[in-house]
Structures are given as C-alpha cells and as structure tokens.
Write a protein that holds these residues in place. Structure first.
Motif, short mmCIF file in Angstrom:
data_model
loop_
_atom_site.label_atom_id
_atom_site.label_comp_id
_atom_site.label_asym_id
_atom_site.label_seq_id
_atom_site.Cartn_x
_atom_site.Cartn_y
_atom_site.Cartn_z
N SER A 195 0.86 -1.19 0.00
CA SER A 195 0.00 0.00 0.00
C SER A 195 0.89 1.23 0.00
O SER A 195 2.12 1.12 0.10
CB SER A 195 -0.93 0.01 1.22
OG SER A 195 -0.16 -0.03 2.41
N GLY A 196 0.23 2.38 -0.10
CA GLY A 196 0.96 3.65 -0.06
C GLY A 196 1.66 3.93 -1.39
O GLY A 196 1.45 3.24 -2.39
N ASP A 197 2.50 4.97 -1.36
CA ASP A 197 3.23 5.37 -2.56
C ASP A 197 4.39 4.39 -2.76
O ASP A 197 5.43 4.48 -2.09
CB ASP A 197 3.74 6.81 -2.39
CG ASP A 197 4.47 7.30 -3.63
OD1 ASP A 197 5.07 6.47 -4.36
OD2 ASP A 197 4.44 8.52 -3.88
N LEU A 198 4.21 3.48 -3.70
CA LEU A 198 5.17 2.38 -3.86
C LEU A 198 6.53 2.88 -4.36
O LEU A 198 7.56 2.28 -4.06
CB LEU A 198 4.60 1.32 -4.81
CG LEU A 198 3.33 0.60 -4.30
CD1 LEU A 198 2.77 -0.34 -5.39
CD2 LEU A 198 3.62 -0.22 -3.04
N ASN B 117 -0.24 -4.64 -5.01
CA ASN B 117 -1.37 -3.73 -4.73
C ASN B 117 -1.96 -3.23 -6.04
O ASN B 117 -1.59 -2.18 -6.54
CB ASN B 117 -0.97 -2.53 -3.87
CG ASN B 117 -2.22 -1.72 -3.44
OD1 ASN B 117 -3.34 -2.21 -3.52
ND2 ASN B 117 -2.00 -0.50 -2.99
N GLU B 118 -2.87 -3.99 -6.55
CA GLU B 118 -3.63 -3.61 -7.75
C GLU B 118 -2.72 -3.06 -8.85
O GLU B 118 -2.98 -2.01 -9.43
CB GLU B 118 -4.71 -2.60 -7.38
CG GLU B 118 -5.78 -3.24 -6.52
CD GLU B 118 -6.79 -2.24 -6.00
OE1 GLU B 118 -7.22 -1.38 -6.80
OE2 GLU B 118 -7.15 -2.35 -4.82
N LEU B 119 -1.68 -3.82 -9.13
CA LEU B 119 -0.73 -3.39 -10.16
C LEU B 119 -1.19 -3.83 -11.54
O LEU B 119 -1.94 -4.81 -11.69
CB LEU B 119 0.65 -4.01 -9.87
CG LEU B 119 1.34 -3.54 -8.59
CD1 LEU B 119 2.57 -4.41 -8.31
CD2 LEU B 119 1.74 -2.07 -8.70
N ILE C 258 0.87 0.89 -14.29
CA ILE C 258 1.38 1.35 -12.99
C ILE C 258 2.85 0.92 -12.83
O ILE C 258 3.69 1.71 -12.38
CB ILE C 258 0.52 0.81 -11.83
CG1 ILE C 258 -0.91 1.36 -11.94
CG2 ILE C 258 1.13 1.18 -10.48
CD1 ILE C 258 -1.88 0.80 -10.92
N LEU D 159 5.87 3.37 -12.19
CA LEU D 159 6.77 3.23 -11.03
C LEU D 159 8.22 3.18 -11.49
O LEU D 159 9.12 3.77 -10.86
CB LEU D 159 6.39 1.97 -10.23
CG LEU D 159 5.08 2.08 -9.45
CD1 LEU D 159 4.63 0.71 -8.95
CD2 LEU D 159 5.24 3.04 -8.27
N GLN E 294 9.36 6.55 -12.25
CA GLN E 294 9.57 7.34 -11.02
C GLN E 294 10.83 6.90 -10.27
O GLN E 294 11.11 7.41 -9.19
CB GLN E 294 8.36 7.19 -10.10
CG GLN E 294 7.07 7.78 -10.66
CD GLN E 294 5.87 7.34 -9.83
OE1 GLN E 294 5.83 7.53 -8.63
NE2 GLN E 294 4.90 6.73 -10.49
#
Ligand SMILES: Nc1ncnc2c1ncn2[C@@H]1O[C@H](COP(=O)(O)OP(=O)(O)OP(=O)(O)O)[C@@H](O)[C@H]1O
Ligand SMILES: O=P(O)(O)OC[C@H]1O[C@H](OP(=O)(O)OP(=O)(O)O)[C@H](O)[C@@H]1O
Ligand SMILES: O=C(O)c1cccnc1
Length: 489
Positions: A274-277, A302-304, A308, A312, A315
């Motif tokens: 969860s959270g900002d992976l 988490n719902e990847l 996403i 990621l 990022q």
C-alpha cells in the motif's frame, strides 16, 4: 500436462453451445454430414489497445480434441432435449451418429507463444461439417481466454523489464477454471510463478508466496509476527511490512533478518502492499542497504498492472519483484478477446472447394475466404510484415500485401526476403501430428517473439501498427465475392 480433461470430466463434448448441436442435427438429417468445411479463428483488434497479441490455448485445445467423445450420460442428455411441441428434438439415429463420432479433422495452428495480429488465422479446422461445427465454441472458449491473459502477462512482464512477476490472482479470478486457466496463461506470457498451488501441480508452474496481513495481526506486535514466521520458515522470509507502518515494518524485518543471518539463513526481502510504492521502495531499499541487506528484494503488490509498473519504473522505484493479481487474471480493462470462428470455404462431396465470405456493413467484420495461412517476414532480426494468403493459391514472390481495411494501403515485400509460415499442422484426420510443445517452450517462444518486435509495436500508448495485409490476389478474391454476394458483379 493434460487439461481440461485432468480436472473435469474426461470428455467435454457437451461444452459447446446448443446451436452447434441443432445445426449438427440439421446437417445430419439433411444428408450434409459428408460436406466438408474450413473454419478459421481470428480476432479483429489487439486487447488493451496494444500493438501485439500473444496466441495461446492451443495445448488445451489439443487436449480437448484428444479426449472428445460423447459418453452415454452425454447422449442421454442430448436425447432428452425437446422442441417447442414437447416432442424429442433429435431422432435416435442422430444420437447413434454422435455415439460413433470421431473428430476426423485437420487442425493447423500457430504455436502457443507466437505474436499475432488482427485478421490473421490463428487456428484453422478443416474436415466434415459436423465435427467442425461442434468445435467452434470450445475452441473459441479456450483460445480467447488464454490469448487474452497471455497477452496481458507479456505486457506486465515487459513493463517489469525482466524483473520477476508473480501471479497472485486466484482469489479474485473468475471461478475455478478462470483461475487455473489464467495461471497457465500468465506463466506462458512470462510470469515467473504463481501463488495458485493447484495450477503449480497441474502445469508445473513454480509456486511462490509470502504471507498475509492476518499473520501479522495474529500477534500483539509486528516484530513478534516476523520472528515467529522466521522460526518456522527460515528459508521463505519475505515479510509483508505495511500492516501498520511500512518503514517501521522494514526496520522490524531488518531486525529479524539479523537473527536469520545468525542462524545461517538470509532475509529474502520485504513486500510493500500500500501507499506510494515509488517513494516507499526507495526508502525501504535505503534501510535494507544501510543494514547490510543489499541482496534482500523489495517486492511490491497492490492492484498493479503494466501501466502502474511502467510509471513506477519511470519514477525510479527500487522494486525488484512484482506480485500482480486481479488486473492480470481478469484481463482488465478488456475482460475478453473477441476471437471468432468463421467458415471460409466449403465442399460438397465430389465437387471442388468453394470460397465463402460473410458480409458486414463494417469492413472489419467481412470475413476472409480460403484455406488461410500467414507468412512472416523478418529482416535483420526485426519482424517487417505478415502476409495472409490462401494456401490453395499460394503466395507469389515478390508478394504484394493489401491492408484488409484500406485497399489503397499496400506494400510489396522484397522478393529476396525468406518468410516462414506460422500455421503448422497439429491434427491430420483427427490424429495428432508433429511435436507437442511444452509450456516452457511456449513461454520461451514469447520471449523470442517479443524480441522480433520493434519497440514501437510494444509501447503501451499509441503503439505502432505492424504491416499485416492480405496477399493481393486474396484481397481481390474477397472483393469479388463481396460484390457478387451484393449482386454487383
Ligand atoms: N507511486 C505510484 N505511482 C503510481 N501508482 C501508484 C504509486 N504507488 C501506488 N500506486 C498504485 O495506486 C493505487 C493505490 O491504491 P489505493 O488508493 O487503494 O491506495 P492504498 O495505498 O492501497 O490504500 P490502502 O491503504 O487502502 O490499501 C494502487 O493501484 C497502487 O498500485
Ligand atoms: O492487488 P492484486 O493485484 O489483486 O494482488 C493480490 C492482492 O491480494 C492480497 O491482498 P488481500 O487484501 O486479498 O489479502 P492480504 O490481507 O493478504 O493483503 C495481496 O496482498 C495483494 O494486495
Ligand atoms: O503470497 C503472497 O504474497 C500473496 C498471495 C496471494 C495474494 N496476494 C499475495
């Protein structure tokens, strides 16, 4: 590994739409059982707005065909069907015909794991009309779903850029078969393993797993939970750290990792859920590295999905392994591949083959006639074009291909280029021919096929569309048949 026969009834002859049985009966009753036909499976657009599709499902179809037969219970069920007048719909002679029915068909198909494109034949069935009819629905069922999920998995694995992706979808899959079929296709498409234990046993897929939040919640504090797990399973310690506070969880994992090391074991890693992976993975990596756990993996779930994961990566996320469930096994956002099984030629006993087309207001839906084959042209390791042609007419060299949707778009292929036919013989007269590739071979073929595709074809946003066309003579034949059917020739 045999499936679906291993899991369900040995024969799944009734796994078809009722209209296949009504048509088969009409064909039998009208004396058309000796009429032969060619049917072709193809699809009209790539799933997920992508630039490629990975063909899959053939091995399940082979298993289906090999085990096909109507047993006495099946026949009793068919015989019990009644018409609107309340009388039995099918005569006893038809039930006898089904009892003795063997699928004496020729099947040609692209090997599993092949990259395929709209309008290309993926599977071709040629033979007596009744078996050809009965096979429509189960073949589509098997090929459409496997292809949908294998393609999704290939996309997710491309986004992960070679890092392992574990399929976690069972709990949110479409029932028992949806889950098993998806695990198989996900592995074929490139996943490194599955959490689905039965899929592991049936298909030989590596089985992998961490632990749930409930394990942590069983204890009064998180570190105690990790310690307890480590005592029981010192060789499987990848701790889920986000039950209360992800970075605090990483610190607890590090403490237990030190204890493991003292026992001669290693902390495999941590899982963020969860959270900002992106941000959390960078912090978690730093904490692990500073504590001397450079080899411990930062795993994320988490719902990847592919978009996403791609984001990621952009990022700078420090995630080295991925758990992907719901969106992979349910083929989101598409949910289905629209593959179709169309009659492309027909022959009455003693007569020559006749080409057939189905008209549509939309040119995309007008079918392509003939005994269809695809020849693939590769130059300097890159796929440059696919030519769809009629095997009865052959492919001239050099070949000119025409966009099936736009006759003004055409391309003449360099006559020096050697092509390879994609459809290969699978059954002849109902008997299996040729080698039977394993799931591992199909999986390796996905990697090899993706390597042939220009990066533009593989990008997720507005991918480049590869030139796939109808051989000019085939295009002209289709146009002539359409005009004739419209009374305009
Ligand atoms: N840095 C990121 N960039 C893009 N997407 C992200 C990033 N971090 C997480 N995500 C994704 O955003 C979604 C966040 O889901 P959600 O809003 O449920 O938040 P959550 O952190 O899971 O909350 P909860 O604590 O309720 O589980 C997930 O699909 C997740 O994979
Ligand atoms: O998000 P997906 O791609 O579908 O991946 C599977 C999800 O299933 C689990 O969550 P769940 O809340 O079911 O159980 P848990 O308590 O073990 O996290 C796991 O933690 C993942 O978040
Ligand atoms: O093993 C895991 O971490 C797992 C398994 C299924 C679903 N979500 C996570």
């Amino acid at each position: 590994m045999p499936l679906p026969s291993a899991l369900y009834r040995p024969s799944l002859a009734l796994l078809t739409d009722f209209y296949q049985l009504t048509m088969a009966y009409a064909a039998w009753k009208e004396g058309l059982a000796d009429t032969e036909a060619v049917f072709t499976i193809s699809f009209r657009r790539h799933p997920y707005g992508g630039g490629f599709t990975i063909a899959a499902g053939l091995e399940l179809a082979v298993d289906y065909l090999e085990h096909f037969r109507f047993d006495e219970e099946d026949l009793a069920f068919v015989a019990a069907q009644r018409g609107a007048d309340g009388a039995p719909l099918f005569e006893a002679g038809f039930i006898d015909h089904l009892r003795g029915l063997r699928l004496e068909v020729d099947v040609d198909a692209v090997p599993e794991g092949t990259a395929v494109f709209p309008y290309e034949p993926v599977v071709r069935v040629k033979g007596p009309i009744i078996p050809c009819m009965l096979l429509e629905t189960p073949l589509l069922d098997l090929v459409n779903f496997q292809t949908l999920i294998a393609t999704k998995a290939a996309r997710v694995c491309l986004a992960a850029r070679g890092e392992p992706v574990v399929e976690f979808g069972l709990r949110r899959a479409q029932g028992v078969d949806g889950a098993l079929a998806a695990s198989r296709a996900a592995y074929l498409g490139g996943c490194a393993g599955t959490s689905n234990v039965l899929a592991g046993r049936l298909f030989g897929i590596p089985v992998k797993g961490t632990h749930a939040h409930s394990w942590v919640m069983l204890f009064d504090d998180e570190r105690e939970a990790f310690e307890s797990y480590a005592r029981a399973l010192p060789a499987n310690c990848l701790f889920l750290v986000d039950t209360y506070d992800s970075l605090e969880g990483v610190r607890h994992a590090v403490e237990v990792g030190k204890w493991l090391r003292a026992q001669g074991k290693e902390l495999l890693g941590i899982r963020l859920d969860s959270g900002d992976l992106a941000w959390l993975s960078i912090q978690a990596r730093r904490l692990l590295d500073e504590a001397g756990f450079q080899k411990a993996t930062v795993f994320a779930s988490n719902e990847l999905d592919e978009l996403i994961i791609d984001s990621l990566k952009e990022q700078g996320a420090r995630i080295a392994a991925w758990g992907v469930g719901t969106r992979l096994v349910t083929g989101q956002p598409d949910g289905a591949l629209g593959g179709v099984y169309k009659l492309t030629a027909v022959r009455r006993p003693g007569e020559p083959w006749k080409y057939r087309v189905k008209l549509s207001e939309r040119v995309q839906k007008t079918t392509i006639p003939g005994l269809l084959q695809v020849r693939r042209f590769v130059q300097d390791g890159v796929l440059v074009a696919d030519a769809i042609y009629d095997e009865w007419s052959g492919l001239p060299s050099p070949a000119t291909i025409v966009d099936p949707l736009d006759l003004t778009r055409r391309k003449t292929l360099d006559g020096a280029l050697e092509g390879e036919d994609l459809l290969r013989p699978v059954f002849r007269g109902g008997a299996l021919v040729g080698p039977r590739p394993t799931l591992e071979e199909a999986r390796a073929r996905v990697r090899q096929q993706l390597a042939l595709l220009h990066p533009g074809v593989k990008r997720f946003v507005n991918p480049h569309q590869l030139p796939v066309g109808l051989e000019k003579g085939l295009f002209e034949r289709r146009t002539a048949l359409v005009l004739a059917a419209r009374g305009e020739s």
